[in-house]
Design an enzyme around this catalytic site. Structure first.
Site, PDB file in Angstrom:
ATOM      1  N   HIS A 221      -1.006  -3.560   4.044  1.00 24.56           N
ATOM      2  CA  HIS A 221      -1.711  -2.285   3.907  1.00 24.56           C
ATOM      3  C   HIS A 221      -1.745  -1.858   2.444  1.00 24.56           C
ATOM      4  O   HIS A 221      -1.214  -2.548   1.563  1.00 24.56           O
ATOM      5  CB  HIS A 221      -1.071  -1.210   4.789  1.00 24.56           C
ATOM      6  CG  HIS A 221       0.414  -1.044   4.580  1.00 24.56           C
ATOM      7  ND1 HIS A 221       0.947  -0.445   3.453  1.00 24.56           N
ATOM      8  CD2 HIS A 221       1.465  -1.412   5.338  1.00 24.56           C
ATOM      9  CE1 HIS A 221       2.259  -0.446   3.540  1.00 24.56           C
ATOM     10  NE2 HIS A 221       2.608  -1.030   4.666  1.00 24.56           N
TER      11      HIS A 221
ATOM     12  N   GLN B 167      17.890 -11.719   1.057  1.00 25.45           N
ATOM     13  CA  GLN B 167      16.915 -11.510  -0.018  1.00 25.45           C
ATOM     14  C   GLN B 167      17.492 -11.964  -1.358  1.00 25.45           C
ATOM     15  O   GLN B 167      16.790 -12.565  -2.173  1.00 25.45           O
ATOM     16  CB  GLN B 167      16.489 -10.045  -0.094  1.00 25.45           C
ATOM     17  CG  GLN B 167      15.390  -9.807  -1.138  1.00 25.45           C
ATOM     18  CD  GLN B 167      14.789  -8.407  -1.065  1.00 25.45           C
ATOM     19  OE1 GLN B 167      14.794  -7.777  -0.019  1.00 25.45           O
ATOM     20  NE2 GLN B 167      14.285  -7.934  -2.181  1.00 25.45           N
TER      21      GLN B 167
ATOM     22  N   ASP C 104      11.977   0.992  -3.805  1.00 20.97           N
ATOM     23  CA  ASP C 104      12.977   0.970  -2.737  1.00 20.97           C
ATOM     24  C   ASP C 104      13.677  -0.382  -2.631  1.00 20.97           C
ATOM     25  O   ASP C 104      14.679  -0.519  -1.927  1.00 20.97           O
ATOM     26  CB  ASP C 104      12.336   1.336  -1.391  1.00 20.97           C
ATOM     27  CG  ASP C 104      11.254   0.353  -0.961  1.00 20.97           C
ATOM     28  OD1 ASP C 104      10.666  -0.313  -1.833  1.00 20.97           O
ATOM     29  OD2 ASP C 104      10.981   0.257   0.253  1.00 20.97           O
TER      30      ASP C 104
ATOM     31  N   LYS D 168      -1.548   6.408   4.083  1.00 20.50           N
ATOM     32  CA  LYS D 168      -1.520   6.879   5.471  1.00 20.50           C
ATOM     33  C   LYS D 168      -2.661   7.874   5.673  1.00 20.50           C
ATOM     34  O   LYS D 168      -2.900   8.731   4.830  1.00 20.50           O
ATOM     35  CB  LYS D 168      -0.187   7.564   5.788  1.00 20.50           C
ATOM     36  CG  LYS D 168       0.990   6.600   5.858  1.00 20.50           C
ATOM     37  CD  LYS D 168       0.965   5.811   7.139  1.00 20.50           C
ATOM     38  CE  LYS D 168       2.226   4.971   7.288  1.00 20.50           C
ATOM     39  NZ  LYS D 168       2.201   4.164   8.512  1.00 20.50           N
ATOM     40  N   THR D 169      -3.378   7.760   6.788  1.00 31.89           N
ATOM     41  CA  THR D 169      -4.412   8.730   7.123  1.00 31.89           C
ATOM     42  C   THR D 169      -4.136   9.253   8.523  1.00 31.89           C
ATOM     43  O   THR D 169      -3.225   8.787   9.209  1.00 31.89           O
ATOM     44  CB  THR D 169      -5.814   8.081   7.101  1.00 31.89           C
ATOM     45  OG1 THR D 169      -5.897   7.139   8.177  1.00 31.89           O
ATOM     46  CG2 THR D 169      -6.075   7.370   5.789  1.00 31.89           C
TER      47      THR D 169
ATOM     48  N   THR E 191       5.572  -8.536   9.322  1.00 34.62           N
ATOM     49  CA  THR E 191       5.835  -7.609  10.424  1.00 34.62           C
ATOM     50  C   THR E 191       4.576  -7.194  11.170  1.00 34.62           C
ATOM     51  O   THR E 191       4.643  -6.616  12.243  1.00 34.62           O
ATOM     52  CB  THR E 191       6.558  -6.353   9.914  1.00 34.62           C
ATOM     53  OG1 THR E 191       5.823  -5.825   8.808  1.00 34.62           O
ATOM     54  CG2 THR E 191       7.965  -6.685   9.456  1.00 34.62           C
TER      55      THR E 191
ATOM     56  N   HIS F 165       1.025  -2.171  -0.124  1.00 33.67           N
ATOM     57  CA  HIS F 165       1.380  -3.458  -0.743  1.00 33.67           C
ATOM     58  C   HIS F 165       0.549  -3.757  -1.991  1.00 33.67           C
ATOM     59  O   HIS F 165       0.849  -4.708  -2.719  1.00 33.67           O
ATOM     60  CB  HIS F 165       1.169  -4.606   0.258  1.00 33.67           C
ATOM     61  CG  HIS F 165       2.091  -4.558   1.439  1.00 33.67           C
ATOM     62  ND1 HIS F 165       1.668  -4.169   2.695  1.00 33.67           N
ATOM     63  CD2 HIS F 165       3.404  -4.865   1.555  1.00 33.67           C
ATOM     64  CE1 HIS F 165       2.689  -4.235   3.539  1.00 33.67           C
ATOM     65  NE2 HIS F 165       3.754  -4.644   2.879  1.00 33.67           N
TER      66      HIS F 165
ATOM     67  N   LYS G 217      13.705   2.796   6.247  1.00 32.56           N
ATOM     68  CA  LYS G 217      13.519   2.952   7.690  1.00 32.56           C
ATOM     69  C   LYS G 217      14.663   3.755   8.310  1.00 32.56           C
ATOM     70  O   LYS G 217      15.817   3.587   7.936  1.00 32.56           O
ATOM     71  CB  LYS G 217      13.439   1.587   8.381  1.00 32.56           C
ATOM     72  CG  LYS G 217      12.259   0.729   7.932  1.00 32.56           C
ATOM     73  CD  LYS G 217      10.957   1.304   8.452  1.00 32.56           C
ATOM     74  CE  LYS G 217       9.760   0.533   7.931  1.00 32.56           C
ATOM     75  NZ  LYS G 217       8.488   1.131   8.346  1.00 32.56           N
TER      76      LYS G 217
ATOM     77  N   ARG H 176      13.691  -2.236  12.889  1.00 31.31           N
ATOM     78  CA  ARG H 176      12.357  -2.762  13.166  1.00 31.31           C
ATOM     79  C   ARG H 176      12.389  -3.514  14.493  1.00 31.31           C
ATOM     80  O   ARG H 176      13.396  -4.097  14.860  1.00 31.31           O
ATOM     81  CB  ARG H 176      11.918  -3.725  12.054  1.00 31.31           C
ATOM     82  CG  ARG H 176      11.715  -3.068  10.705  1.00 31.31           C
ATOM     83  CD  ARG H 176      11.254  -4.105   9.696  1.00 31.31           C
ATOM     84  NE  ARG H 176      11.213  -3.590   8.339  1.00 31.31           N
ATOM     85  CZ  ARG H 176      10.163  -3.005   7.793  1.00 31.31           C
ATOM     86  NH1 ARG H 176       9.068  -2.853   8.494  1.00 31.31           N
ATOM     87  NH2 ARG H 176      10.208  -2.577   6.545  1.00 31.31           N
TER      88      ARG H 176
ATOM     89  N   LYS I 262       2.307  10.584   1.688  1.00 34.77           N
ATOM     90  CA  LYS I 262       2.597   9.175   1.454  1.00 34.77           C
ATOM     91  C   LYS I 262       1.297   8.417   1.257  1.00 34.77           C
ATOM     92  O   LYS I 262       0.361   8.554   2.030  1.00 34.77           O
ATOM     93  CB  LYS I 262       3.385   8.599   2.636  1.00 34.77           C
ATOM     94  CG  LYS I 262       3.893   7.190   2.387  1.00 34.77           C
ATOM     95  CD  LYS I 262       4.753   6.702   3.537  1.00 34.77           C
ATOM     96  CE  LYS I 262       5.267   5.296   3.276  1.00 34.77           C
ATOM     97  NZ  LYS I 262       6.098   4.792   4.385  1.00 34.77           N
TER      98      LYS I 262
END
Length: 420
Positions: free
Chosen positions: A50, A181, A202, A240-241, A45, A53, A88, A92, A237
């Site tokens: 990040h 999947q 998830d 994330k920054t 995607t 993962h 989500k 997407r 989370k």
């Protein structure tokens, strides 16, 4: 749950990787015998993975390191065309095939830092599910695979329930994702003897779907193992920054900024993150975790350097640590700080501070709106002077004797702006 017999599940248990398993004893026995061919799927995607993962990548590392089996990194060249609704609130953005291929190419390099690829029995392989998903005959797929799925059951999964309860649209395209999947799992078993799928918590429903489909189609026993979705001790989370996601590709986040992300870990998270995101022995982790007061900062530096070395190499990690030391402990301007180049003509005309700090240039904040908010709270500095005017501009006269303008967000994030 009994104590694991296999080294693989022992390591994962001690380091805190395990959230759920479908059959712990069966999984343990397969790992002990070295026959745990395992996959994790990564949709394409974006041009980089990040920090979120990293847990599953580290699990693949320990799978290979302990001799439990063969890792498969499954690139979602096919499933990315559909989009995973898990976690989500909205669909997407659909990408073109060309964008997906470009992202896939950009992502690939990360994995070789953690696992060894090759032709040997335990060597990792990289596969793309576009190989089989893009050639499916729709009617045959519905008859052979779709008939095994209960819509009633699919509606009960969190990824679907969350959208419906919040009255957010769930497209029929996304609704098919879990079927694809599940089919991936069965197909990988057929092609590679894959028996385990790992992923974040998830993904549990999607993975169990694959196990159930395998059972209905006569596939040998399949297994599921999920890791927790991490939040920091303060509930934020993980990954994330204020300036956005913590990317793994160096061209999207410099090794220095990556090092700083880990250096800024909350005190309460240091021990947990050392276990999960480094390969330091657990006795060394325990020693570092026992440090108190100001000494905990030494443990954070070790975490930052070890985590950075895994993804960017030992040399880049050492340089990032040295840059931080010069910048913060000596108060000098380290030339190895992240640097962006802008045309001299831009500074002659005057570059607005909002743009300079924003996503177009320094990328210290995700938007000009956030830059405004940070200026109001005194969070942005130019050459160590607090910015007070959101209409201010940067000019050639702002250059330091070193020929740069130093932009700072808070105390620990800096970018040098150099004119060319």
């Amino acid at each position: 749950m009994n104590a694991p017999k296999s080294e693989f599940l022992k390591v994962l248990t001690e380091r805190g990787f395990i959230h759920q398993t479908s059959d712990f004893e069966g999984l343990d026995a397969a790992a002990a015998e070295g026959r745990l061919t395992t996959y994790v799927g990564y949709d394409c995607t974006g041009p980089s993975l990040h920090v979120g993962h990293l847990l599953s990548i580290m699990m693949l590392h320990w799978l290979q390191k302990t001799g439990a089996g063969k890792p498969i990194t499954l690139m979602g060249g096919g499933t990315t065309r559909v989009g995973d609704p898990s976690g989500k609130d909205e669909s997407r953005k659909l990408l073109t095939v060309e964008q997906i291929e470009a992202n896939k190419t950009s992502i690939k390099g990360v994995f070789s830092r953690f696992i060894n690829f090759g032709d040997g029995k335990a060597d990792a392989v990289m596969v793309d599910n576009a190989e089989w998903l893009t050639t499916l005959n729709y009617i045959e797929f519905l008859r052979d695979v779709g008939r095994h799925f209960s819509v009633n059951r699919m509606l009960s999964f969190d990824s679907v329930k969350m959208r419906l309860e919040r009255e957010h649209e769930l497209s029929f395209l996304e609704f098919n994702y879990m079927i694809l999947q599940a089919y991936d799992f069965v197909e990988l078993n057929k092609r590679y003897g894959c028996v385990l799928q790992m992923g974040g918590s998830d993904q549990w429903g999607n993975i169990v779907n694959g196990i159930d489909l395998g059972r209905r189609l006569g596939t040998p026993q399949l297994y599921a193992l999920t890791c927790p979705l991490l939040t920091t001790a303060s509930g934020a989370k993980m990954g994330k920054t204020a300036s956005g996601a913590v990317w793994l590709n160096a061209d999207m986040l410099s090794p220095y900024d990556y090092w700083q992300f880990w250096r800024n870990t909350e005190d309460a998270d240091v021990a947990r993150f050392l276990k999960l995101f480094t390969i330091l022995p657990l006795d060394e982790v325990a020693r570092l975790a026992a440090l108190q007061g100001a000494e905990i900062n030494e443990a954070k530096k070790v975490l930052a350097t070890e985590a950075t070395a895994l993804i960017h190499g030992r040399e880049a990690a050492a340089l990032a640590e040295e840059t931080a030391r010069k910048t913060f402990e000596q108060g000098t301007l380290a030339e190895s700080l992240p640097t962006i180049e802008v045309p001299s003509s831009l500074l002659e005309a005057g570059l607005g501070v909002l743009s300079a700090f924003g996503p177009e240039y320094a990328k210290l904040v995700p938007s000009t709106g956030e830059a405004r908010r940070q200026i109001k709270s005194g969070g942005l500095k130019v050459n160590d002077e607090t910015v007070s005017d959101e209409r201010g501009v940067l000019r050639l006269a702002d250059m330091t004797p070193e020929g740069v303008i130093k932009l700072s967000f808070g105390k620990k994030r800096h970018v040098l702006l150099r004119a060319i």
